[in-house]
Scaffold this active site. Sequence first.
Site, mmCIF file in Angstrom:
data_model
loop_
_atom_site.group_PDB
_atom_site.id
_atom_site.type_symbol
_atom_site.label_atom_id
_atom_site.label_comp_id
_atom_site.label_asym_id
_atom_site.label_seq_id
_atom_site.Cartn_x
_atom_site.Cartn_y
_atom_site.Cartn_z
ATOM 1 N N HIS A 142 38.799 50.176 20.886
ATOM 2 C CA HIS A 142 38.182 49.698 19.777
ATOM 3 C C HIS A 142 38.820 50.161 18.387
ATOM 4 C CE1 HIS A 142 34.977 48.665 17.105
ATOM 5 N NE2 HIS A 142 33.844 48.822 18.122
ATOM 6 N N GLU A 168 40.539 44.409 19.139
ATOM 7 C CA GLU A 168 40.393 45.187 20.302
ATOM 8 C C GLU A 168 40.804 44.581 21.405
ATOM 9 O OE1 GLU A 168 36.376 46.548 20.494
ATOM 10 O OE2 GLU A 168 35.985 45.956 18.421
#
Length: 366
Positions: free
Chosen positions: A245, A342
Site C-alpha cells: 500500500h 500500489e
Amino acid sequence: MPRQGLCSVVRTHILAERSTQEKIRDNRRAKTRQNTTEEASASPRGQTEMAASCTLAVSPAFAASCSPSSSSRRSRRFGVVAMASVGQKVYAPGVAVSEGNGGLPKIILKSPHGSEAEIYLFGACVTSWKVPNGKDLLFVRPDAVFNGQKPISGGIPHCFPQFGPGPMQQHGFARNVNWSVTDSEVNEGDPAVTLELKDDSYSRSMWDFSFQASYKVALHSTSLSTTLKITNTDDKPFSFNSALHTYFSASIAGVSVKGLKGSKTLNKDPDPKNPLEGKEERDEVTFPGFVDCVYLGAPSELILDNGLGDKIAISNENWSDAVLWNPHLQMEACYKDFVCVENAKIETVQLGPTQSWVAEQKIELI
C-alpha cells in the site's frame, strides 16, 4: 569487521543480554502505566510483540558465517534473529538498528551512494526512502501513530492475508504485528535486510493457518526493491490476497500515472461495496478528486510523476494488479501531499502445503 570479530561481538551481546532485558522490562512497565488510558479496542499484541522484537539470538546462518569457509568478497551475509537493544548494530555494513518514533525499533539502510531507507519492525513498514539528493520519495501521514497498537499510516504498509475490508481487520494483520529480522547482507556496497513473520495465536484467531512470510528490502543508489515470499507451512491449503500500500510524496494537482491504458478497472467511487467495472481509456491517470480504483491485469511497469519534479518507475514481478488511491477531502489535512500507487494481488492466491508465492517490486527514480 572480520568474521572472528563479529563472533566476539555477538558473544559479548549475549552475555549482556540479561541486563539489557531487565532495563527493557523496566522501561516497558513505565510505558504500560503511562498508556493505560488508551482505547480498549487496541491490538492486544503490541506490547508482547515488542518484548519479542528486542531479543538477540544467533541464527545457524550467522554461526556458519563465523567459519573461515563462509561468504564471498562481493556479497556478505549476516544472519541475525530479531535484534538487540536499541543502539546495537545488525551485522552487515550499511544496516543498523535504532530507536524510532514512539520507541519502536527500526532498521536503517544506508548506501555508499548516499541513499537511505528506514523500516519499522512493527508491520515491516518501510517509512522512508531517500535518494542521494536527500529527498524522501515516500510519505507518512501526519495522523500516523507509532505506538505498536495501530498500523503505521504511510510508507509501504503490507496488506496480508486480506486486501481491503473482509472477515478480519482492514487489510489483514501483517501490518499490525511485529516482524523479526532473520538476515542482513551487503552486495557490492548495497545493503539489504530480510524480515520474517510466522503464524501465532493472534493471527490464528483471525486466519487459522500456519504460514511463513519473508520480506527482503534492498537499497540501491536510486532504487528500492522488495521481495515478498509467502509459504504454506500448514498441512492444509489456504488462500489469500496481498498488496503493498505504497504512499508516495506528491503534489496531487500535478500527479499523473502512465501505463494503465487498456486495463480492466474496478472503480470504488462512488460505492466501494459495489465497484463499477470498466476499462481505462486514458494515457495518463490524474487525480482531480477522490480516486479509489483497482486495475486488474495491470502492466509490469508504471511511471509516476509525483508533481514535485520527480518521475518514479514502479515495476514488479507477479504483482498482477494495481491500485490508485487518493482520499481527497476525506483527509483534508494531507490529501494534497501524497498519492498511493500500489502493487497488488487482488485475485485470490491458493497455496497447498509447502507451496510458496513470491512477488517483487522495484521503485526507481528515473
